[in-house]
Design a protein around this motif. Structure first.
Motif, PDB file in Angstrom:
ATOM      1  N   ALA A   1      -4.183   4.923  -3.161  1.00  0.00           N
ATOM      2  CA  ALA A   1      -4.955   5.942  -3.878  1.00  0.00           C
ATOM      3  C   ALA A   1      -4.237   7.286  -3.803  1.00  0.00           C
ATOM      4  O   ALA A   1      -4.118   7.998  -4.805  1.00  0.00           O
ATOM      5  N   GLY A   2      -3.745   7.610  -2.606  1.00  0.00           N
ATOM      6  CA  GLY A   2      -3.070   8.897  -2.437  1.00  0.00           C
ATOM      7  C   GLY A   2      -1.819   8.994  -3.292  1.00  0.00           C
ATOM      8  O   GLY A   2      -1.599   9.989  -3.984  1.00  0.00           O
TER       9      GLY A   2
ATOM     10  N   PHE B   1      -2.691   9.311  -6.819  1.00  0.00           N
ATOM     11  CA  PHE B   1      -3.243  10.635  -7.068  1.00  0.00           C
ATOM     12  C   PHE B   1      -2.129  11.663  -7.253  1.00  0.00           C
ATOM     13  O   PHE B   1      -2.267  12.637  -7.983  1.00  0.00           O
ATOM     14  N   LEU B   2      -1.021  11.435  -6.558  1.00  0.00           N
ATOM     15  CA  LEU B   2       0.095  12.371  -6.659  1.00  0.00           C
ATOM     16  C   LEU B   2       0.899  12.160  -7.933  1.00  0.00           C
ATOM     17  O   LEU B   2       1.857  12.869  -8.198  1.00  0.00           O
ATOM     18  N   GLY B   3       0.542  11.142  -8.700  1.00  0.00           N
ATOM     19  CA  GLY B   3       1.249  10.917  -9.957  1.00  0.00           C
ATOM     20  C   GLY B   3       2.350   9.887  -9.839  1.00  0.00           C
ATOM     21  O   GLY B   3       3.180   9.758 -10.737  1.00  0.00           O
ATOM     22  N   LEU B   4       2.362   9.147  -8.729  1.00  0.00           N
ATOM     23  CA  LEU B   4       3.395   8.134  -8.564  1.00  0.00           C
ATOM     24  C   LEU B   4       2.809   6.728  -8.660  1.00  0.00           C
ATOM     25  O   LEU B   4       3.356   5.778  -8.122  1.00  0.00           O
TER      26      LEU B   4
ATOM     27  N   LEU C   1      -8.490   9.385 -10.458  1.00  0.00           N
ATOM     28  CA  LEU C   1      -8.713  10.687  -9.827  1.00  0.00           C
ATOM     29  C   LEU C   1      -7.626  11.670 -10.241  1.00  0.00           C
ATOM     30  O   LEU C   1      -7.881  12.858 -10.432  1.00  0.00           O
TER      31      LEU C   1
ATOM     32  N   ARG D   1      -8.267  15.151 -12.194  1.00  0.00           N
ATOM     33  CA  ARG D   1      -7.836  16.454 -11.719  1.00  0.00           C
ATOM     34  C   ARG D   1      -6.960  17.162 -12.756  1.00  0.00           C
ATOM     35  O   ARG D   1      -7.154  18.333 -13.042  1.00  0.00           O
TER      36      ARG D   1
ATOM     37  N   LEU E   1     -13.103  18.777 -12.981  1.00  0.00           N
ATOM     38  CA  LEU E   1     -13.909  19.559 -12.032  1.00  0.00           C
ATOM     39  C   LEU E   1     -14.607  20.705 -12.737  1.00  0.00           C
ATOM     40  O   LEU E   1     -15.808  20.905 -12.592  1.00  0.00           O
ATOM     41  N   THR E   2     -13.844  21.463 -13.494  1.00  0.00           N
ATOM     42  CA  THR E   2     -14.462  22.608 -14.147  1.00  0.00           C
ATOM     43  C   THR E   2     -15.343  22.172 -15.314  1.00  0.00           C
ATOM     44  O   THR E   2     -16.257  22.882 -15.696  1.00  0.00           O
TER      45      THR E   2
ATOM     46  N   GLU F   1     -17.226  19.836 -14.931  1.00  0.00           N
ATOM     47  CA  GLU F   1     -18.309  19.234 -14.147  1.00  0.00           C
ATOM     48  C   GLU F   1     -18.600  17.807 -14.596  1.00  0.00           C
ATOM     49  O   GLU F   1     -19.739  17.365 -14.607  1.00  0.00           O
TER      50      GLU F   1
ATOM     51  N   TRP G   1     -18.702  14.933 -13.298  1.00  0.00           N
ATOM     52  CA  TRP G   1     -18.674  14.243 -12.012  1.00  0.00           C
ATOM     53  C   TRP G   1     -18.657  12.731 -12.162  1.00  0.00           C
ATOM     54  O   TRP G   1     -18.255  12.016 -11.260  1.00  0.00           O
TER      55      TRP G   1
ATOM     56  N   PHE H   1     -15.035  11.683 -11.570  1.00  0.00           N
ATOM     57  CA  PHE H   1     -14.331  11.666 -10.275  1.00  0.00           C
ATOM     58  C   PHE H   1     -15.181  11.190  -9.091  1.00  0.00           C
ATOM     59  O   PHE H   1     -14.640  10.917  -8.044  1.00  0.00           O
ATOM     60  N   LEU H   2     -16.500  11.091  -9.247  1.00  0.00           N
ATOM     61  CA  LEU H   2     -17.292  10.562  -8.121  1.00  0.00           C
ATOM     62  C   LEU H   2     -17.122   9.057  -7.909  1.00  0.00           C
ATOM     63  O   LEU H   2     -16.813   8.619  -6.802  1.00  0.00           O
TER      64      LEU H   2
ATOM     65  N   GLY I   1     -13.882   7.592  -6.047  1.00  0.00           N
ATOM     66  CA  GLY I   1     -13.831   7.943  -4.623  1.00  0.00           C
ATOM     67  C   GLY I   1     -14.807   7.122  -3.813  1.00  0.00           C
ATOM     68  O   GLY I   1     -14.480   6.644  -2.715  1.00  0.00           O
TER      69      GLY I   1
END
Ligand SMILES: Nc1ncnc2c1ncn2[C@@H]1O[C@H](COP(=O)(O)OP(=O)(O)OP(=O)(O)O)[C@@H](O)[C@H]1O
Ligand SMILES: [Mg+2]
Lengths: 329, 325, 352
Positions: A262-263, A266-269, A281, A285, A290-291, A293, A295, A298-299, A302
């Motif tokens: 996941a990490g 998330f970093l694009g790799l 995720l 991002r 997020l802005t 909203e 949710w 992205f909820l 996770g």
């Protein structure tokens, strides 16, 4: 890793298996006998484990996600990167879930690019479980084999293998995986390989110390005196005894591998050909969900990651209690 | 074997491990498909400039000579220049590493302070609701990916309540003439709170669980009973005796964990746009800025190795029973 | 002489998975000032539990269910934790069963003794507490210079002596010595016992010596309590208990230890095991292993019988002199118990 394993010096959970050579045993082939040995060992494990409600709940959760991964193509209403259009012909971007007042009847709405989030979530379980389970099997398997060989033979073999493990311990997990995946190309296979390369070290170290003490036990010495081959002793006498530890580290590896996948995604790799919870995720991002909203974007991924990871940890903890009698109240 | 000998031997081992990691990096970057020079010298350069650079790095030399040059470079921590910004990698590290450490050490300090304290109490009050709750929270903390928790925190406190900045380490437009400007520091702390809290929450689970297990083990030992018989105050038994003994394995594990945690800063820095070394490494990798990627990676590995080393030494100083043989 | 400790009908239970284990059940006795009282009994009969209850360090699952522990006229079980804490070590100290592991490994012995002194006597200056440490080390035959070492630098026997030094450091009026000599070789045992005796004369405290070694009791004690499965079987002066006991268990216990004066006596232990402490038999707990047991023994708790200074809890105590004592040394006598018969039946089963 929070596993501090110390098996009591008393008899092992399986010590009795070796003493039970009744006459009937000789009639069945050694292969069958070995199979039975492992099966009994596993059966015993499960018996203890299944008394813990949390462990049972975790296993059910894992099974649920495995089912999700297998059935994703049948259940998912759309393809994972199928661009959806609204009634008026425009791309169905930023659509809200239907139960939240969104149009188009999307269960979890759509992304900024017009993909169906619910379908992505279902497909995403495939990457997570594939990475988690495959990595766990190999990490536990390689770690156990190296640990057993190292601990059983001792001497030079042990020295060489342990220096290798020391070196592996000098590598920081995430940066190394990032580097390996970036150099070898972002794909699930490379990611799994990178995780395996880095993670077997813990299992190897723990299993080795276990093997060191097992080697001194009477039943191993007896087998040696009786002329059993090294291979035979490792597979038949040592391996079943470290099985709970192997499983403990296997369970923890599922958790770590999924978090790592996941990490990295998330970093694009992440693998560009497969949607995973991590890539969901990441796009959430980068499209500023997020802005907005949004949710529902992205909820859920996770929460899914956390559920699988918690299950791994809890199964591991259940095992830890088996292998570490001091934790048993 | 005496303590001095142990330190010497362990130091040699440290150097060997560093050398091994450096060598592995060398092999890794040389074994990539394609022209190896592209990993050291910016492929966008051409003609004479390129030749000059190749020569200055000794890339026209045979492999073993290159290796010697490389090892010398690593020993002096010079990893060449960034393709992207043309700055020396060493300067880039000097700029980004302190920021990563600021975030990491803050989070780590609070995580271990709280984690250990809660772990002590949880172990002391075994079978209480307090114990069950704290173990549960620790498991949760370790299971939710920290970058995801970061997203949620940004959503709630940043986008929705608007009480924390959405990104970065400093607000734009702050005037400062020196690093010791109060306003600058307050602003930095304001930016630091959310990422440090999220990271701290994630890191807290490990010392908490470890400390609890260690306490349970120590509390079952005979000397604790004698401490009670000696009429020592409860607080003194709990902290001065039980926790002091239980702390030994946590100090080692904590030092080791700190080493790995620094490498894990990659994610939290990306989520919060914290301009640290982790984010810089990822950016470098994504931009194929190999000198920076190599340099930052080596620093991460070095942190891990150094802290493993410190952990080993610390144990000997904290536990009077340790003998070096 | 005045009574220092008076235990009255004490019940100490452990919470276990199967229910409460009645580790100490209805025990009453007293210790006079300056007296040494021995407690003997098989492993698991509740000796340590009794000592822990008296000093107040029962483990988390243990509790005093009923009864009183009067110390200098105060009921210890009714004191607050803080009041209780102040009396520990200052008034009642102990040499624990695992004395070897009784010291905190990360502090020097001097630090630990100083800590104890300074906790109970705030304001004691370091010079004074250091002086006490040196004095105590001298008393137990250790070199005072070594007080600055860590426990792991001491041998097992030295640690045990350091523990004794610590137990004496506050001049307590009662010392609970729980197997003070196990884990030591015979010569060391003797040394330690002599020390304890000598020191006791010097510091004039009372002592409760717990052991399953009858010879230790014979050497050090004035009076003895014989415990069986959490209860008192018999109590009295040492000479009476070993010379002329009235409880079949005491008689059997005596047979289990070699007596050099009668060299050709069959040495034999009593067949069977003590009963489970969770839900124990309602009558005499020894009935199953007792050659004299009758129906009443299995159903009714035995009454207290007095024979001079001896206190015996046995239904058949008055038959001992005529019927039991003459045959007590014979192995056959001990074959006629429920436990022995069950064992024999099992043995014959196995040979078939
Ligand atoms: N913490 C505990 N929880 C449950 N039962 C216990 C506990 N401690 C002791 N017991 C039980 O209480 C009984 C008395 O134990 P105790 O330690 O007092 O025996 P003892 O007479 O000191 O034996 P020994 O001579 O072996 O030291 C035993 O049956 C033991 O199994
Ligand atoms: Mg005892």
């Amino acid at each position: 890793m929070c596993a501090q394993i110390s098996q009591s010096d008393g008899e092992s959970i399986f010590a009795d298996l070796d003493d039970e050579g009744s006459e009937r045993e000789e009639e069945i082939s050694p292969r069958k006998r070995q199979l039975r040995l492992y099966r009994r060992a596993l059966g015993e494990q499960w018996r203890v484990l299944s008394q813990d409600n949390l462990v049972v709940a975790s296993v059910i959760t894992l099974l649920f996600f495995i089912t999700m991964a297998i059935t994703a193509p049948f259940v998912a209403p759309y393809g994972q990167t199928e661009r959806l259009t609204a009634d008026d012909g425009t791309i169905a971007q930023w659509e809200q879930p239907f139960w939240y007042g969104g149009e188009g009847g999307y269960v979890l709405g759509t992304t900024a690019e017009g993909y169906d989030l619910f379908s992505q979530l279902l497909y995403g379980s495939r990457a997570a479980l594939l990475v988690g389970l495959l990595a766990a099997v190999f990490v536990a398997g390689i770690g156990t084999m190296v640990g057993l060989v190292s601990g059983y033979y001792g001497g030079r073999v042990d020295d060489a293998l342990m220096r290798l493990v020391d070196f592996m311990y000098g590598l920081p997990l995430l940066p190394t995986v990032i580097l390996l995946v970036a150099l070898a190309g972002p794909s699930l296979v490379n990611l799994i390989l990178a995780i395996i390369v880095l993670q077997w070290r813990t299992t190897a170290r723990v299993i080795r110390s276990q093997a060191l003490s097992l080697r001194e036990r009477p039943f191993v010495k007896a087998a040696k005196v009786a002329g059993a081959s090294d291979r035979h002793i490792i597979l038949k006498h040592l391996a079943p005894n470290v099985l709970p530890l192997t499983f403990l580290y296997g369970a923890f590896s599922i958790a770590w591998a999924i978090l790592t996948e996941a990490g990295v995604a998330f970093l694009g790799l992440g693998d560009p050909n497969h949607v995973s919870w991590g890539t969901m995720l990441q796009s959430a991002r980068s499209y500023n969900a997020l802005t907005h909203e949004a949710w529902w974007w992205f909820l859920p991924p996770g929460i899914c990651i956390a559920l699988v990871v918690i299950s791994g940890f809890l199964i591991g903890r259940g095992y830890e209690e088996i292998t570490n009698p001091e934790l048993q109240e | 074997m005496g303590r001095a000998q142990f330190v010497v031997r362990r130091t040699l081992q440290l150097i060997v491990t560093l050398w091994a990691v450096a060598t592995a990096l060398f092999l890794l970057f040389r074994s990539m498909p394609g022209d190896p020079t592209t990993y050291i010298v910016d492929p966008s350069l051409s003609g004479e400039a390129r030749e000059r650079l190749i020569e200055s790095y000794g890339l026209n030399e045979p492999l073993h000579v290159q290796y010697m040059i490389y090892i010398q470079d690593v020993a002096t921590l010079s990893f060449g220049q960034s393709f992207h910004s043309n700055r020396a990698v060493r300067d880039i590290i000097a700029l980004y590493l302190p920021r990563t450490l600021l975030l990491m050490l803050t989070a780590f300090f609070f995580a271990y302070l709280i984690g250990i304290t809660v772990g002590i109490i949880a172990g002391w009050r075994r079978n209480s609701d307090f114990e069950r709750r704290s173990v549960f929270i620790a498991l949760i903390a370790r299971s939710f990916p920290d970058f995801w928790v970061g997203l949620i925190v940004l959503w709630i406190f940043g986008a929705w309540l608007d009480v924390i900045p959405m990104s970065g380490m400093r607000s734009g437009g702050i005037q400062y003439d020196s690093y010791w400007n109060v306003e600058l520091w307050l602003d930095t702390i304001w930016h630091l709170i959310a990422p440090a809290a999220v990271l701290g929450f994630y890191l807290m689970g490990y010392p908490l669980l470890l400390m609890r297990n260690s306490m349970l083990e120590v509390l079952s030992q005979d000397f604790i009973e004698v401490c009670r018989a000696r009429g020592l105050k409860e607080r003194s038994i709990m902290f001065k005796h039980a926790a002091r003994n239980a702390l030994l394995p946590i100090v080692t594990a904590g030092a080791v964990a700190l080493g790995y945690a620094v490498g894990g800063s990659v994610l939290i820095e990306t989520v919060f746009g914290w301009p640290g070394m982790g984010r810089e490494m990822v950016n470098a990798v994504l931009r194929r800025d190999y000198p920076v990627a190599q340099g930052t990676f080596f620093i991460f590995a070095m942190t891990v190795i150094l802290l493993n080393f410190i952990a080993d030494l610390a144990y000997g100083f904290l536990d009077p029973r340790v003998t070096y043989d | 002489m005045t009574t220092l400790l008076d235990v009255d009908d004490l019940e100490v239970y452990y919470e276990t998975e199967d229910g409460p284990a009645q580790a100490v059940d209805g025990v009453s006795f007293s210790v006079e000032e300056g007296e040494t009282l021995g407690i003997v009994g098989e492993s698991g009969c509740g000796k340590t539990t009794l000592a822990k209850a008296i000093i107040g360090i029962l483990p988390h699952n243990g509790y005093v269910n009923a009864g009183r522990i009067q110390f200098r006229g105060e009921n210890l079980t009714e004191l607050s934790d803080e009041q209780r804490r102040r009396r520990k070590w200052e008034e009642i100290s102990m040499i624990p069963q695992s004395a070897m592991n009784g010291l905190d490994p990360v502090y020097t012995i001097r630090e630990q003794i100083n800590e104890t002194i300074e906790t109970h006597r705030p304001g004691t200056d370091r010079v004074e507490s250091n002086r006490i440490v040196d004095e105590m080390f001298d008393l137990v035959g250790l070199d005072p210079d070594r007080a600055d070492e860590y426990p792991h630098q001491f041998s097992g026997g030295m640690r045990q002596r350091a523990m004794i030094a610590m137990a004496l450091s506050l001049d307590p009026s009662l010392i609970l010595a729980d197997e003070p000599t196990t884990a030591l070789d015979v010569i060391m045992q003797d040394q330690i016992l002599n020390r304890i005796e000598g020191m006791q004369d010097e510091v004039e405290s009372s002592m409760l010596v717990i052991t399953h070694d009858v010879s230790v009791v014979a050497e050090t004690c004035d009076r003895v309590i014989v415990m069986y499965a959490g209860q008192i079987a018999e109590e009295g002066p040492v000479e009476e208990i070993f010379g002329n006991p009235y409880h079949p268990y005491t008689i059997g216990l005596k047979r289990a230890f070699p007596d050099i004066r009668k060299s050709n006596q069959d040495l034999m232990s009593i067949a069977g095991h003590p009963p489970e402490l969770v839900d124990p038999p309602s009558g005499c707990r020894f009935a199953e292993r007792c050659p004299l047991a009758t129906e009443v023994c299995r159903t009714e708790y035995p009454p207290e019988m007095e024979f001079g200074e001896l206190r015996t809890y046995c239904h058949h105590a008055d038959e001992i002199d005529e019927e039991f004592r003459p045959v007590a040394d014979r192995a056959e006598t001990w074959e006629q118990t429920e436990a022995a018969e069950a064992k024999n039946a099992k043995a014959t089963e196995a040979t078939k």
